[in-house]
Scaffold this motif. Structure first.
Motif, short mmCIF file in Angstrom:
data_model
loop_
_atom_site.label_atom_id
_atom_site.label_comp_id
_atom_site.label_asym_id
_atom_site.label_seq_id
_atom_site.Cartn_x
_atom_site.Cartn_y
_atom_site.Cartn_z
N TYR A 65 0.83 -1.20 0.00
CA TYR A 65 0.00 0.00 0.00
C TYR A 65 0.86 1.26 0.00
N THR A 71 -1.89 -4.59 -4.75
CA THR A 71 -1.52 -3.21 -4.46
C THR A 71 -2.77 -2.40 -4.22
N THR A 72 -2.66 -1.42 -3.34
CA THR A 72 -3.79 -0.56 -3.01
C THR A 72 -3.26 0.76 -2.48
N ARG A 73 -4.08 1.77 -2.52
CA ARG A 73 -3.69 3.06 -1.96
C ARG A 73 -4.08 3.19 -0.49
N CYS A 106 -6.03 -3.39 2.96
CA CYS A 106 -5.20 -4.50 3.43
C CYS A 106 -5.90 -5.27 4.53
N LYS A 113 1.45 -6.59 5.63
CA LYS A 113 1.21 -5.31 4.96
C LYS A 113 2.56 -4.59 4.82
N GLU A 115 4.28 -1.06 3.39
CA GLU A 115 4.08 0.29 2.86
C GLU A 115 5.16 0.62 1.84
#
Length: 787
Positions: free
Chosen positions: A181, A291-293, A298, A306, A308
């Motif tokens: 993320y 993937t994520t913002r 998560c 997780k 970053e």
């Protein structure tokens, strides 16, 4: 006789064979013209058949992405040779036919006609035979599924450590689901690309790697189709199946495989069971990376780990910037390299911004260009770098557009009013949001504040704000530029931002009727103008060097809701003209040296939030002023030394008397300067539920303090005990009647945690206090400052 008959029979057989041979050879000559025509016909049929097969193959390969069968490929190699050979014979045939006579029964050149006739006859047989083999039920089939499909990947800078961490996590047996993320443009997809390509080199028993781009517009059917294509189950019946049927087929195939699934850019939970993907576990050895913002996603995906993906450190950011600008530009002028370093710093380590701005500056060869770039970037990168607005900001804006509602979007945009890299107090930010009316607590301040903290948490999880520590947040430089870009490009009348924070201004710029204006972090000393801004709702003048504000300055700001004058250490007086701000709901005067609040503040009937924290010089507060602000919901007076008049014997008691009149008060921080004031506070039960911070200062005669008297303050988060020079003991006793009962209660309380919400304790200037054992009653204490 018998022997003579036997010889005769043998001669007959030989004669017959010779005759047949002669007749057969003669047919090659006699049927030459007929065979040439037969060859022309067979050749046309073969050409048409070849074209038909080629067309079917091209459709299968180009449109269906299938692979031609080997037998089809082998067959297609032969027609070209046959066609070319046939054409050559057909061209030569007229010459040979001319050599025939008597209707083709004889030849003027029998040897030549015989040889040519044999070639024609053989070619007819070959062409007809090959055409007979060119009938195929299917010409192509599904391409065998490769283990990994290598993806295009550019050279990267600064992702090495994050990649190594992600790869080691991927190799860990106990980890099945991994979430990467971080904010938009930070390199999450690039990192996932690298992991995909690394799997090409080190498959380690994996059967298939599946890459799926999810994106915001999540479509379960598309995800299922991508999985089906990679696993080879997308036949002609696939599109006719329901999502449930597709999930069953996918699960049937994947449950027997060791797979790695890479989901790029997910915005919400993807239900793996509905897609048909078996849950990755230690037992099956399968992996899921996404993937994520938002770190929230998560959690929704139940990620075992997780990671970053952070912005680049300064050294790596500079390395990337140099690479993209190019050595030729950096060396074109003696001063450019040093200036380029400053430009790179302004990108805040965000790879997308570094690359985009480096590209914009790649052909700037003068020092003036680079100096101008630095100046503009420190203000905003919107107007001068159109590519930044059209490439970086729209990408980041996708995060903004995807926020759940307009309330959260509005709260985010408001944060760009603060100067670059400014550390924003969470509580102050929520005060401003309340003052603006962004939060829909329906008159319930407690609900509004909880809502405000929820929004801050949401923005943190979305990587649109960064947490400095528990009490403060900040906005990444590029995110701030994105918000300014939105506010400036928005056609909505409600925005109309004017932000010149940190511009080193020494006077008020030309003012139009803006909606929100930030002039914070400048060097303005005097406000002598009378700006006409009836629609102005927020005005930030904090962190300046204000000394004088003209009495008429606020005359034409009747719509102003939020006024921030904090951190003007030379501001000693408020103009009485502040009474013109009849719509004001939030007033921040903290960290100023104002000597007296004007009684005209009574006119601010709508005031909800008043911040008087950190007035280290006595401030005179007129009697009945505080109690007249009946709408007040938030009053902050931490480290505020106040006087309510010379005739007042005890200022703390007098203040508490006025606070009892504020029925809507929901948040209170207060400083008490006498033991009698503290006693009065304990007799004012209505303040118990709203006091979040209390300071006990200058208790000159008090040797003991019973800390358990504060245990009923359920929301108490901070305690400040300062300059109580006689204080020797902090006791832990309930004040109840009966010594035995008191002893029992004290024993009970010693085993309990009274101060569950207490996070911050400061003890300063108490030289006789040697024991702070009472802090064992604060299990959630996070910050202790003893001086």
């Amino acid at each position: 006789m018998g022997d003579i008959c036997s010889i005769s029979t043998s001669c007959d057989t030989a004669f017959i064979r010779c005759w047949d041979c002669v007749v057969g050879q003669a047919e090659f000559v006699c049927k030459l013209e007929e065979n040439v025509e037969a060859l022309k016909t067979a050749l046309a049929e073969l050409s048409n058949l070849r074209n038909d097969v080629l067309r079917r193959v091209q459709i299968a390969e180009d449109q269906q992405h299938l692979k031609r069968l080997d037998q089809v490929q082998g067959w297609l190699l032969r027609p070209e040779t046959l066609i070319n050979g046939s054409h050559l014979l057909i061209v030569q045939s007229p010459e040979e036919i001319k050599k025939l006579c008597l209707g083709g029964c004889c030849s003027m050149s029998p040897r030549s006609n015989l040889k040519f006739g044999k070639q024609i006859a053989k070619m007819v047989r070959d062409v007809v035979d090959h055409a007979s083999k060119g009938v195929f039920d299917k010409v192509a089939e599904e391409v065998p599924t490769p283990l990994v499909t290598e993806r295009p990947s550019e050279h990267t800078v600064g992702l090495e450590s994050t990649f190594s961490k992600a790869w080691s996590v991927l190799e860990a047996e106990q980890v099945g689901i991994v979430g990467l993320y971080g904010m938009a443009g930070v390199g999450k997809t690039t990192l996932l690309n690298q992991i995909n390509n690394k799997l090409c080199e080190s498959p380690k028993g994996i059967d298939v790697v599946i890459w799926i781009v999810v994106s915001k517009a999540f479509n379960i059917g598309k995800v299922q189709d991508d999985v089906a294509k990679r696993t080879g189950i997308a036949d002609e019946t696939w599109q006719n199946k329901t999502p449930e049927e597709k999930a069953v087929d996918i699960f049937r195939v994947l449950k027997g495989k060791k797979f790695v699934i890479l989901l790029d850019d997910i915005w919400e939970r993807v239900d793996l069971s509905k897609v048909g993907i078996p849950l990755p576990t230690k037992e099956n050895g399968c992996k899921l990376l996404f993937t994520t913002r938002s770190i929230k996603v998560c959690g929704q995906m139940e990620a075992h780990k997780k990671i970053e993906v952070q912005c680049l450190p300064e050294e790596k950011a500079w390395e990337l910037f140099q690479e993209k600008v190019g050595e030729e530009t950096l060396s074109s002028n003696q001063g450019i390299r040093e200036l380029a370093y400053e430009v790179a710093k302004e990108c805040g380590g965000l790879p997308l911004a570094l690359v985009t701005i480096a590209r914009a500056m790649a052909f700037k060869n003068t020092v003036a260009d680079w100096k101008y770039a630095i100046e503009v970037l420190r203000r905003s990168s919107i107007s001068v770098f159109p590519d930044l607005g059209e490439e970086v900001c729209p990408l980041l804006k996708f995060s903004y557009d995807s926020l759940p509602n307009d309330m959260i979007r509005t709260c985010l945009l408001y944060c760009c009013l603060f100067s670059e890299d400014y550390e924003i107090e969470k509580d102050n930010l929520i005060d401003f949001w309340i003052g603006e009316g962004f939060l829909d607590g329906h008159g319930n301040t407690s609900l509004s504040r909880n809502q405000g903290h929820h929004i801050i948490g949401f923005l943190l999880h979305a990587c649109l704000l960064e947490e400095v520590h528990e009490l403060k947040v900040k906005m990444h430089d590029v995110i701030r530029d994105m918000c300014l870009w939105i506010a400036c490009k928005s056609e909505e009348e409600k925005w109309r931002f004017f932000v010149q924070a940190g511009f080193q201004l020494t006077k008020l710029p030309e003012v139009r009727n803006w909606g929100r204006m930030s002039l914070m972090s400048n060097k303005i000393e005097y406000l002598v103008e009378t700006p006409n801004c009836p629609d102005l709702q927020t005005l930030f003048l904090n962190c300046n060097e204000l000394k004088v504000i003209n009495n008429d300055f606020f005359q034409f700001m009747c719509g102003l809701k939020v006024l921030n004058l904090s951190h003007n250490f030379h501001l000693k007086e408020l103009p009485v003209g502040i009474s013109k701000l009849v719509s004001l709901e939030c007033l921040d005067l903290s960290y100023t040296t104002i000597r007296q609040l004007p009684i005209e503040l009574k006119a601010l009937k709508k005031l909800k939030c008043l911040d008087l924290e950190c007035f280290f010089h006595n401030i005179r507060i007129p009697r009945q002023l505080i109690s007249a602000l009946l709408k007040l919901q938030v009053l902050r007076m931490r480290s505020c030394y106040y006087s309510l008049g010379q005739e007042v014997v005890d200022n703390s008691e007098c203040l508490l008397e006025e606070l009892e009149c504020l029925n809507q008060l929901n948040v209170l921080t207060v400083t008490l300067t006498s033991a009698s004031g503290l006693d009065r506070f304990f007799n004012t039960e209505r303040l118990y539920s709203c006091t979040v911070g209390i300071g006990l200062h200058f208790f000159e005669e008090s040797k003991q303090l019973n800390i358990l008297s504060l245990a009923n303050l359920n929301c108490l988060s901070s305690v400040d005990i300062s300059y109580c020079r006689s204080l020797e003991e902090v006791k832990m006793e309930w004040e109840v009647e009966g010594e035995a009962e008191s002893h029992i209660q004290t024993s009970l309380i010693a085993t309990q945690h009274c101060f569950q919400s207490l996070h911050h304790v400061s003890i300063e200037g108490c030289p006789k206090l040697m024991d702070i054992t009472w802090l064992v009653l604060a299990p959630n204490l996070r910050c202790l400052n003893v001086m």
